[in-house]
Design a protein around this motif. Structure first.
Motif, mmCIF file in Angstrom:
data_model
loop_
_atom_site.group_PDB
_atom_site.id
_atom_site.type_symbol
_atom_site.label_atom_id
_atom_site.label_comp_id
_atom_site.label_asym_id
_atom_site.label_seq_id
_atom_site.Cartn_x
_atom_site.Cartn_y
_atom_site.Cartn_z
ATOM 1 N N TYR A 1 -22.863 -20.102 32.568
ATOM 2 C CA TYR A 1 -22.100 -21.123 31.876
ATOM 3 C C TYR A 1 -20.615 -20.760 31.924
ATOM 4 O O TYR A 1 -20.261 -19.602 32.045
ATOM 5 C CB TYR A 1 -22.558 -21.238 30.433
ATOM 6 C CG TYR A 1 -23.883 -21.911 30.297
ATOM 7 C CD1 TYR A 1 -25.058 -21.177 30.437
ATOM 8 C CD2 TYR A 1 -23.987 -23.274 30.052
ATOM 9 C CE1 TYR A 1 -26.282 -21.784 30.326
ATOM 10 C CE2 TYR A 1 -25.201 -23.888 29.945
ATOM 11 C CZ TYR A 1 -26.359 -23.149 30.086
ATOM 12 O OH TYR A 1 -27.574 -23.743 29.981
ATOM 13 N N PRO A 2 -19.707 -21.729 31.770
ATOM 14 C CA PRO A 2 -18.277 -21.433 31.781
ATOM 15 C C PRO A 2 -17.906 -20.456 30.672
ATOM 16 O O PRO A 2 -18.571 -20.399 29.637
ATOM 17 C CB PRO A 2 -17.602 -22.791 31.559
ATOM 18 C CG PRO A 2 -18.627 -23.790 31.970
ATOM 19 C CD PRO A 2 -19.955 -23.167 31.676
ATOM 20 N N ALA A 3 -16.833 -19.673 30.918
ATOM 21 C CA ALA A 3 -16.425 -18.651 29.957
ATOM 22 C C ALA A 3 -16.096 -19.248 28.595
ATOM 23 O O ALA A 3 -16.412 -18.669 27.566
ATOM 24 C CB ALA A 3 -15.211 -17.894 30.509
ATOM 25 N N THR A 4 -15.470 -20.420 28.610
ATOM 26 C CA THR A 4 -15.094 -21.020 27.328
ATOM 27 C C THR A 4 -16.309 -21.339 26.487
ATOM 28 O O THR A 4 -16.303 -21.183 25.264
ATOM 29 C CB THR A 4 -14.281 -22.300 27.540
ATOM 30 O OG1 THR A 4 -14.989 -23.148 28.439
ATOM 31 C CG2 THR A 4 -12.915 -21.984 28.110
ATOM 32 N N SER B 1 -19.553 -20.207 21.807
ATOM 33 C CA SER B 1 -20.852 -19.888 21.224
ATOM 34 C C SER B 1 -20.762 -18.651 20.367
ATOM 35 O O SER B 1 -21.268 -18.609 19.247
ATOM 36 C CB SER B 1 -21.880 -19.696 22.343
ATOM 37 O OG SER B 1 -23.094 -19.239 21.799
ATOM 38 N N ARG B 2 -20.107 -17.625 20.895
ATOM 39 C CA ARG B 2 -19.967 -16.390 20.113
ATOM 40 C C ARG B 2 -19.155 -16.675 18.852
ATOM 41 O O ARG B 2 -19.442 -16.145 17.784
ATOM 42 C CB ARG B 2 -19.268 -15.322 20.943
ATOM 43 C CG ARG B 2 -20.087 -14.820 22.113
ATOM 44 C CD ARG B 2 -19.504 -13.544 22.696
ATOM 45 N NE ARG B 2 -20.165 -13.204 23.963
ATOM 46 C CZ ARG B 2 -19.602 -13.353 25.148
ATOM 47 N NH1 ARG B 2 -18.379 -13.813 25.256
ATOM 48 N NH2 ARG B 2 -20.263 -13.061 26.239
ATOM 49 N N ALA B 3 -18.164 -17.507 19.003
ATOM 50 C CA ALA B 3 -17.319 -17.816 17.856
ATOM 51 C C ALA B 3 -18.102 -18.528 16.769
ATOM 52 O O ALA B 3 -17.986 -18.227 15.593
ATOM 53 C CB ALA B 3 -16.124 -18.667 18.291
ATOM 54 N N GLY C 1 -3.650 -6.969 21.242
ATOM 55 C CA GLY C 1 -4.971 -7.121 21.831
ATOM 56 C C GLY C 1 -5.697 -8.338 21.284
ATOM 57 O O GLY C 1 -5.258 -9.011 20.352
ATOM 58 N N ARG C 2 -6.855 -8.620 21.888
ATOM 59 C CA ARG C 2 -7.619 -9.818 21.531
ATOM 60 C C ARG C 2 -8.143 -9.764 20.108
ATOM 61 O O ARG C 2 -8.371 -10.797 19.476
ATOM 62 C CB ARG C 2 -8.790 -9.984 22.500
ATOM 63 C CG ARG C 2 -8.394 -10.390 23.902
ATOM 64 C CD ARG C 2 -9.612 -10.512 24.772
ATOM 65 N NE ARG C 2 -10.538 -11.511 24.262
ATOM 66 C CZ ARG C 2 -11.809 -11.615 24.655
ATOM 67 N NH1 ARG C 2 -12.303 -10.770 25.524
ATOM 68 N NH2 ARG C 2 -12.586 -12.542 24.151
ATOM 69 N N VAL C 3 -8.326 -8.551 19.570
ATOM 70 C CA VAL C 3 -8.921 -8.448 18.244
ATOM 71 C C VAL C 3 -8.028 -9.084 17.174
ATOM 72 O O VAL C 3 -8.508 -9.433 16.092
ATOM 73 C CB VAL C 3 -9.219 -6.971 17.914
ATOM 74 C CG1 VAL C 3 -7.924 -6.193 17.659
ATOM 75 C CG2 VAL C 3 -10.162 -6.868 16.733
ATOM 76 N N ALA C 4 -6.748 -9.252 17.462
ATOM 77 C CA ALA C 4 -5.856 -9.877 16.482
ATOM 78 C C ALA C 4 -6.092 -11.370 16.358
ATOM 79 O O ALA C 4 -5.662 -11.990 15.394
ATOM 80 C CB ALA C 4 -4.391 -9.615 16.859
ATOM 81 N N ALA D 1 -11.289 -12.833 18.446
ATOM 82 C CA ALA D 1 -11.373 -12.988 19.899
ATOM 83 C C ALA D 1 -10.706 -14.252 20.436
ATOM 84 O O ALA D 1 -10.355 -14.288 21.610
ATOM 85 C CB ALA D 1 -12.841 -12.988 20.343
ATOM 86 N N ILE D 2 -10.516 -15.261 19.633
ATOM 87 C CA ILE D 2 -10.189 -16.571 20.180
ATOM 88 C C ILE D 2 -8.684 -16.813 20.146
ATOM 89 O O ILE D 2 -8.107 -16.959 19.064
ATOM 90 C CB ILE D 2 -10.893 -17.690 19.388
ATOM 91 C CG1 ILE D 2 -12.401 -17.446 19.368
ATOM 92 C CG2 ILE D 2 -10.588 -19.051 20.008
ATOM 93 C CD1 ILE D 2 -13.146 -18.430 18.511
#
Lengths: 160, 409
Positions: B7-10, B15-17, B87-90, B95-96
């Motif tokens: 599936y596309p990354a987005t 989904s994870r979000a 970083g992405r964690v911020a 992540a988003i």
């Protein structure tokens, strides 16, 4: 006979003229009230006398009754004490939410509740914009979680 | 042979979000006050507007604010690489990243309170413990050119904790809305923000401790004291200021409880880490929400923030109160506090506060002195834990211990 009638009339007239001054003199209370409360107007007689009709037995307005209950009589010397007692007790004769003295100082009739006054016991506050009443819908967060699980499961489904 | 579908990354990210959001919402339903950290002056931040969508601070973070949350706010551990980038964690939900013009945030905070009220006369002492639903909100802002649409939506199970901010009127499990506004940025450098809606009252120091006297006496906390009105803020150079005219909390009925007023502050940076400010407020209500009689109140105050070196921040606020209840004579009062924030290592704050008030609206007697001692530790990305011991003496004595766990999304 005519002399007797005349004498009787004169006597009656003299009796009336000689009656106690308080029955006929203009009462000092309106002016006393204006002075005591530093009002910029002279209160009308009607704040104590129903319909503005003065005389014995006419003090029947709520404010007038309250003043008499706090010691006011026909004797003007009782006025300061009665007014002080009204002020100390913060008397609100009609349940407008603040005292009769304050109403007079605001230029209001102490015998009525102004349209913008708050009743003595205000309506309790109600929170929320009346969006729904009664019990809440079942578990909104669980609904969101359910949607997410469904979406995730849909994404994970593998075609054969 | 089975073929795995990619599936596309987005979609995977979304989904994870959603999964993360669901876990957060279901498990960690914690009410939380929007966070305001005026002690960021230790890093030279005299303004709040760089990190927050609200120009006077607290609440929804900007992208820059999220970065500082990762770089300057939380403890950095020896096993971590030196941080040059957040970083992405911020990002939102760890992540988003957000597209330009969109800010998303959320906040989950719960607390546990143990308190004791000493007895007097023949009345025995009262002790109790209590789980506190503080705040759990989602917050968003969409910016289209110079126009902003900003709003928050939260959930609280018990009306006791956020009645004035309730949006719904259910017997329990209500939605709450603390902030909502339509704003427009003005000026060459967007140094002016004009907005209308339900807005935090601009007055004095905006701190998290909404039960401190400077907030309870002034009724300017970021928990439930927001009002509907129009506000204009200016941030440029060493000056930050905001003024607001409000018509009341439209989420309460009947309208006799709506307080009308004006309020504002101005703070100026005398040096990189030293500010002074003044505040003023004047308001009236036909029926005050807390005393249930008419109230006319004014407040005039001064405040200051100073960081002589990075590990120490001193803040102070003093306010004079002038209040008239039920059309009676005016009574004076005051509220004030002084606070020391000591940061022995990044992310760990030892906080000591002294406060005092004499609030004429608190009958029959209103003189109280208080002290707070505790710590706030930003121990992980988006998370902090706080413990405070609070002592009140005077007319309303009490002793309490308050613990909080906070997660911002």
């Amino acid at each position: 006979m005519n002399a007797l009638r005349s004498l009787g009339s004169v006597s009656l007239l003299l009796a009336l003229l000689g009656a106690p001054a308080t029955a006929w003199a203009i009462p000092p209370y309106p002016g006393d009230l204006q002075t005591a409360l530093k009002l910029n107007y002279t209160p009308q007689c009607a704040i104590c006398h129903e319909g503005g009709v003065t005389g014995l037995g006419t003090v029947t307005t709520p404010f007038g009754v309250s003043m008499r209950a706090h010691g006011l009589t026909d004797d003007p010397s009782t006025f300061p004490g009665a007014l002080a007692a009204m002020e100390a007790d913060k008397v609100d004769s009609v349940g407008r939410g603040y005292s009769d003295i304050q109403a007079l100082q605001l230029g209001q009739n102490p015998d009525t509740i102004p349209p913008n006054a708050i009743p003595t016991s205000p309506v309790p506050p109600d929170y929320g914009c009346n969006v729904g009443r009664g019990p809440a819908p079942p578990l909104l967060p669980v609904s969101i979680a359910g949607f997410a699980l469904f979406f995730h499961a849909l994404r994970r489904r593998r075609p054969r | 042979m089975k073929t795995r579908v990619h599936y596309p990354a987005t979609a995977r990210v979304m989904s994870r979000a959603l999964m993360a959001a669901s876990v957060v919402l279901v498990v960690a339903l914690w009410p939380r006050s929007a966070s305001a950290y005026p002690w960021f002056i230790r890093d030279g931040y005299t303004h709040c507007v760089q990190c927050h969508a609200d120009p006077s601070g607290s609440g929804l973070l900007t992208e820059y604010g999220r970065a500082q949350g990762e770089l300057l706010l939380r403890t950095r551990y020896p096993f971590e690489k030196p941080a040059e980038e957040p970083g992405r964690v911020a990002n939102f939900l760890f992540a988003i990243p957000m597209p330009d013009g969109l800010l998303l945030g959320g906040s989950i905070r719960n607390g546990y309170l143990a308190y004791r009220i000493p007895g007097s006369g023949g009345t025995p002492a009262t002790t109790a413990t209590q789980f506190l639903w503080m705040q759990e909100d989602l917050h968003a802002q969409l910016q289209l050119g110079r126009v902003r649409f900003n709003g928050s939506l939260g959930f609280l199970p018990d009306p006791l904790y956020a009645g004035p901010a309730q949006l719904t009127s259910w017997s329990k499990d209500n939605l709450v809305m603390r902030d909502v506004f339509l704003g427009v940025d003005l000026g060459e450098d967007n140094e002016v923000l004009l907005r209308a809606g339900r807005i935090n009252l601009p007055y004095g120091l905006r701190t998290n401790e909404h039960t401190m006297f400077i907030h309870t006496a002034l009724r300017d906390d970021t928990n439930t004291d927001q009002q509907y009105g129009v506000a204009v803020a200016y941030n440029h150079g060493g000056l930050r200021t905001e003024a607001m005219a409000y018509v009341g909390n439209l989420q309460i009925s009947p309208s006799v409880y709506w307080e009308h007023g004006v309020t504002g502050y101005a703070e100026y940076a005398l040096a990189e880490k030293l500010t002074v400010g003044v505040s003023a407020l004047a308001a009236e209500s036909a029926v005050d929400l807390y005393t249930e009689v008419s109230l006319v109140r004014q407040a005039y105050g001064a405040f200051s923030r100073w960081s002589p070196f990075r590990s120490l921040v001193l803040m102070a606020e003093v306010d004079g109160l002038v209040e008239s209840l039920n059309h009676q004579s005016v009574k004076p009062g005051y509220a004030g506090m002084i606070q020391a924030d000591v940061m022995p290592f990044q992310g760990f704050h030892l906080i000591a506060t002294g406060e005092a008030e004499n609030d004429p609206t608190q009958a029959p007697s209103a003189s109280v002195q208080g002290a707070w001692l505790g710590f706030d530790w930003f121990f992980a990305p988006h998370a902090d834990i706080r413990v405070d011991a609070i002592l009140h003496v005077g007319d309303q004595p009490s002793e309490s211990l308050l613990g909080q766990l906070h997660l911002y999304l």
